[in-house]
Design a protein around this motif. Structure first.
Motif, PDB file in Angstrom:
ATOM      1  N   PRO A 266     -34.982 -89.235  85.376  1.00  0.00           N
ATOM      2  CA  PRO A 266     -34.805 -89.876  86.690  1.00  0.00           C
ATOM      3  C   PRO A 266     -34.318 -91.309  86.582  1.00  0.00           C
ATOM      4  CG  PRO A 266     -36.828 -88.610  86.646  1.00  0.00           C
ATOM      5  CD  PRO A 266     -36.298 -88.596  85.246  1.00  0.00           C
ATOM      6  N   LYS A 267     -33.298 -91.605  87.349  1.00  0.00           N
ATOM      7  CA  LYS A 267     -32.726 -92.944  87.450  1.00  0.00           C
ATOM      8  C   LYS A 267     -32.181 -93.450  86.118  1.00  0.00           C
ATOM      9  CE  LYS A 267     -35.504 -94.170  91.451  1.00  0.00           C
ATOM     10  NZ  LYS A 267     -36.379 -95.160  92.094  1.00  0.00           N
ATOM     11  N   GLN A 268     -31.822 -92.534  85.253  1.00  0.00           N
ATOM     12  CA  GLN A 268     -31.229 -92.932  83.978  1.00  0.00           C
ATOM     13  C   GLN A 268     -29.879 -92.251  83.810  1.00  0.00           C
ATOM     14  OE1 GLN A 268     -33.689 -92.810  80.483  1.00  0.00           O
ATOM     15  NE2 GLN A 268     -35.528 -93.414  81.602  1.00  0.00           N
ATOM     16  N   SER A 269     -29.205 -92.624  82.745  1.00  0.00           N
ATOM     17  CA  SER A 269     -27.886 -92.079  82.504  1.00  0.00           C
ATOM     18  C   SER A 269     -27.978 -90.739  81.788  1.00  0.00           C
ATOM     19  CB  SER A 269     -27.070 -93.078  81.673  1.00  0.00           C
ATOM     20  OG  SER A 269     -25.724 -92.657  81.584  1.00  0.00           O
ATOM     21  N   LEU A 270     -26.829 -90.107  81.612  1.00  0.00           N
ATOM     22  CA  LEU A 270     -26.780 -88.848  80.886  1.00  0.00           C
ATOM     23  C   LEU A 270     -26.801 -89.122  79.386  1.00  0.00           C
ATOM     24  CD1 LEU A 270     -25.381 -88.155  83.698  1.00  0.00           C
ATOM     25  CD2 LEU A 270     -24.343 -86.265  82.470  1.00  0.00           C
ATOM     26  N   MET A 271     -27.585 -88.338  78.685  1.00  0.00           N
ATOM     27  CA  MET A 271     -27.629 -88.451  77.234  1.00  0.00           C
ATOM     28  C   MET A 271     -27.181 -87.122  76.639  1.00  0.00           C
ATOM     29  SD  MET A 271     -28.551 -91.513  76.713  1.00  0.00           S
ATOM     30  CE  MET A 271     -28.885 -91.463  74.966  1.00  0.00           C
ATOM     31  N   LEU A 272     -26.188 -87.173  75.773  1.00  0.00           N
ATOM     32  CA  LEU A 272     -25.697 -85.964  75.147  1.00  0.00           C
ATOM     33  C   LEU A 272     -26.761 -85.400  74.203  1.00  0.00           C
ATOM     34  CD1 LEU A 272     -23.296 -84.026  74.620  1.00  0.00           C
ATOM     35  CD2 LEU A 272     -22.604 -85.577  72.775  1.00  0.00           C
ATOM     36  N   MET A 273     -27.026 -84.116  74.354  1.00  0.00           N
ATOM     37  CA  MET A 273     -27.986 -83.453  73.477  1.00  0.00           C
ATOM     38  C   MET A 273     -27.268 -82.744  72.333  1.00  0.00           C
ATOM     39  SD  MET A 273     -30.431 -81.684  76.309  1.00  0.00           S
ATOM     40  CE  MET A 273     -31.541 -80.993  75.097  1.00  0.00           C
ATOM     41  N   ALA A 274     -26.218 -82.001  72.690  1.00  0.00           N
ATOM     42  CA  ALA A 274     -25.546 -81.194  71.666  1.00  0.00           C
ATOM     43  C   ALA A 274     -24.158 -80.805  72.142  1.00  0.00           C
ATOM     44  CB  ALA A 274     -26.367 -79.949  71.359  1.00  0.00           C
ATOM     45  N   THR A 275     -23.320 -80.520  71.165  1.00  0.00           N
ATOM     46  CA  THR A 275     -21.967 -80.039  71.400  1.00  0.00           C
ATOM     47  C   THR A 275     -21.876 -78.616  70.876  1.00  0.00           C
ATOM     48  OG1 THR A 275     -21.092 -82.267  71.116  1.00  0.00           O
ATOM     49  CG2 THR A 275     -19.522 -80.440  70.928  1.00  0.00           C
ATOM     50  N   SER A 276     -21.353 -77.739  71.687  1.00  0.00           N
ATOM     51  CA  SER A 276     -21.335 -76.320  71.349  1.00  0.00           C
ATOM     52  C   SER A 276     -19.898 -75.802  71.343  1.00  0.00           C
ATOM     53  CB  SER A 276     -22.169 -75.571  72.408  1.00  0.00           C
ATOM     54  OG  SER A 276     -21.934 -74.199  72.372  1.00  0.00           O
ATOM     55  N   ASN A 277     -19.471 -75.289  70.215  1.00  0.00           N
ATOM     56  CA  ASN A 277     -18.151 -74.678  70.107  1.00  0.00           C
ATOM     57  C   ASN A 277     -18.307 -73.168  70.007  1.00  0.00           C
ATOM     58  OD1 ASN A 277     -16.205 -76.970  69.946  1.00  0.00           O
ATOM     59  ND2 ASN A 277     -17.502 -77.516  68.231  1.00  0.00           N
ATOM     60  N   GLU A 278     -17.460 -72.451  70.704  1.00  0.00           N
ATOM     61  CA  GLU A 278     -17.556 -70.994  70.752  1.00  0.00           C
ATOM     62  C   GLU A 278     -17.517 -70.387  69.364  1.00  0.00           C
ATOM     63  OE1 GLU A 278     -14.723 -68.720  70.297  1.00  0.00           O
ATOM     64  OE2 GLU A 278     -15.913 -66.944  70.723  1.00  0.00           O
TER      65      GLU A 278
ATOM     66  N   TYR B  72     -31.047 -81.068  83.383  1.00  0.00           N
ATOM     67  CA  TYR B  72     -30.166 -80.660  82.297  1.00  0.00           C
ATOM     68  C   TYR B  72     -28.799 -80.308  82.891  1.00  0.00           C
ATOM     69  CZ  TYR B  72     -34.339 -80.484  79.415  1.00  0.00           C
ATOM     70  OH  TYR B  72     -35.490 -80.829  78.727  1.00  0.00           O
ATOM     71  N   ILE B  73     -27.769 -80.909  82.338  1.00  0.00           N
ATOM     72  CA  ILE B  73     -26.412 -80.695  82.850  1.00  0.00           C
ATOM     73  C   ILE B  73     -25.512 -80.240  81.704  1.00  0.00           C
ATOM     74  CG2 ILE B  73     -24.490 -81.679  84.149  1.00  0.00           C
ATOM     75  CD1 ILE B  73     -26.222 -83.957  84.956  1.00  0.00           C
ATOM     76  N   CYS B  74     -24.710 -79.235  81.983  1.00  0.00           N
ATOM     77  CA  CYS B  74     -23.740 -78.816  80.985  1.00  0.00           C
ATOM     78  C   CYS B  74     -22.349 -79.251  81.437  1.00  0.00           C
ATOM     79  CB  CYS B  74     -23.767 -77.313  80.786  1.00  0.00           C
ATOM     80  SG  CYS B  74     -23.050 -76.365  82.134  1.00  0.00           S
ATOM     81  N   SER B  75     -21.457 -79.315  80.497  1.00  0.00           N
ATOM     82  CA  SER B  75     -20.053 -79.541  80.836  1.00  0.00           C
ATOM     83  C   SER B  75     -19.200 -78.651  79.956  1.00  0.00           C
ATOM     84  CB  SER B  75     -19.663 -81.015  80.661  1.00  0.00           C
ATOM     85  OG  SER B  75     -19.635 -81.364  79.292  1.00  0.00           O
ATOM     86  N   ALA B  76     -18.008 -78.404  80.418  1.00  0.00           N
ATOM     87  CA  ALA B  76     -17.092 -77.530  79.691  1.00  0.00           C
ATOM     88  C   ALA B  76     -15.731 -78.178  79.596  1.00  0.00           C
ATOM     89  CB  ALA B  76     -16.992 -76.181  80.396  1.00  0.00           C
TER      90      ALA B  76
ATOM     91  N   TYR C 175     -26.253 -82.015  78.305  1.00  0.00           N
ATOM     92  CA  TYR C 175     -26.774 -83.344  78.525  1.00  0.00           C
ATOM     93  C   TYR C 175     -28.154 -83.253  79.165  1.00  0.00           C
ATOM     94  CZ  TYR C 175     -21.916 -84.995  78.063  1.00  0.00           C
ATOM     95  OH  TYR C 175     -20.650 -85.266  77.613  1.00  0.00           O
ATOM     96  N   ARG C 176     -28.865 -84.345  79.037  1.00  0.00           N
ATOM     97  CA  ARG C 176     -30.172 -84.465  79.655  1.00  0.00           C
ATOM     98  C   ARG C 176     -30.187 -85.780  80.417  1.00  0.00           C
ATOM     99  NH1 ARG C 176     -35.692 -83.828  76.065  1.00  0.00           N
ATOM    100  NH2 ARG C 176     -37.167 -84.089  77.775  1.00  0.00           N
ATOM    101  N   GLN C 177     -30.778 -85.742  81.600  1.00  0.00           N
ATOM    102  CA  GLN C 177     -30.833 -86.951  82.412  1.00  0.00           C
ATOM    103  C   GLN C 177     -32.232 -87.109  82.985  1.00  0.00           C
ATOM    104  OE1 GLN C 177     -28.414 -87.020  85.993  1.00  0.00           O
ATOM    105  NE2 GLN C 177     -28.097 -89.227  85.834  1.00  0.00           N
TER     106      GLN C 177
ATOM    107  N   PRO D  16     -23.452 -78.078  88.020  1.00  0.00           N
ATOM    108  CA  PRO D  16     -24.270 -78.733  89.048  1.00  0.00           C
ATOM    109  C   PRO D  16     -25.634 -79.166  88.551  1.00  0.00           C
ATOM    110  CG  PRO D  16     -24.231 -76.374  89.385  1.00  0.00           C
ATOM    111  CD  PRO D  16     -23.297 -76.636  88.269  1.00  0.00           C
ATOM    112  N   GLY D  17     -26.000 -78.776  87.329  1.00  0.00           N
ATOM    113  CA  GLY D  17     -27.270 -79.213  86.769  1.00  0.00           C
ATOM    114  C   GLY D  17     -28.419 -78.258  87.058  1.00  0.00           C
TER     115      GLY D  17
END
Lengths: 117, 114
Positions: free
Chosen positions: B40-52, B92-96, B36-38, B107-108
């Protein structure tokens, strides 16, 4: 397409009081998930609570509860007994439907909560 | 909850250089990771989905040649911002995520391109 709306850019609450953060959503999917995340100033996203669209009971996690009203398409977060550490941005999010394996999250614009002593 | 780490936590680089950000799931195997990308003062926007083991799926408007994503193992995904420019400065924030279940966020990484 899914959409999350958070109409409160900012909310103030006194310590020990309860506060409700509003979230409405729009989706054509029959099956979906609703989430609330907390983002303190450090930036990390902390998962708070989850509600599935078919869950009949409102989700609760400690001081957090989700007031799920499916017919009104709302999923408000209720924080009871607010603490100073609750001051943060709160994001409501929805997972997309079964065609994408419920993988993608769509986020609202967030609500900044300030808890005063 | 599950633990996801990101490295580095912040990076400053010169325009034109490439920056690699790592995302690791520390206590579970993540079949899917998200970037994700965020702003300042905006929401998270998904950039891409990554599958192993497979190519990432990019959201509309995200340049796949600029934001290279590699998900080489069940615990590691990397995002490389190639030829970074000042407009790429962001959080830039990742999630799993396991096969099913909640996404847990890292934590970004704060990127500043001069």
């Amino acid at each position: 397409a899914q959409k999350i709306t958070q109409t409160q850019p900012g909310m103030f609450v006194q310590e020990k009081e309860a506060v409700t953060l509003d979230c409405t959503y729009d989706t054509s999917d029959q099956s979906y998930g609703l989430f609330w995340y907390k983002q303190p100033s450090s930036g990390e996203m902390i998962f708070l609570i989850y509600q599935g669209s078919y869950d009949e009971q409102n989700a609760t996690e400690g001081r957090y509860s989700l007031n799920f009203q499916k017919a009104r398409k709302s999923a408000n977060l209720v924080i009871s007994a607010s603490q100073l550490g609750d001051s943060a941005m709160y994001f409501c999010a929805m997972s997309s439907g079964p065609n994408t394996g419920f993988q993608k999250l769509v986020f609202g614009t967030g609500t900044r909560l300030l808890v005063s002593p | 909850g599950a633990v996801v780490s990101q490295h580095p936590s912040r990076v400053i680089c010169k325009s034109g250089t490439s920056v690699k950000i790592e995302c690791r799931s520390l206590d579970f195997q993540a079949t899917t990771m998200f970037w994700y990308r965020q702003f300042p003062k905006q929401s998270l926007m998904l950039m891409a989905t990554s599958n192993e083991g497979s190519k990432a799926t990019y959201e509309q408007g995200v340049e796949k040649d600029k934001f290279l994503i590699n998900h080489a193992s069940l615990t590691l995904s990397t995002l490389t911002v190639t030829s970074a420019h000042p407009e790429d400065s962001s959080f830039y924030i990742c999630s799993a995520r396991r096969l099913v279940g909640t996404q847990y966020f890292g934590p970004g990484t704060r990127l500043l391109v001069l």
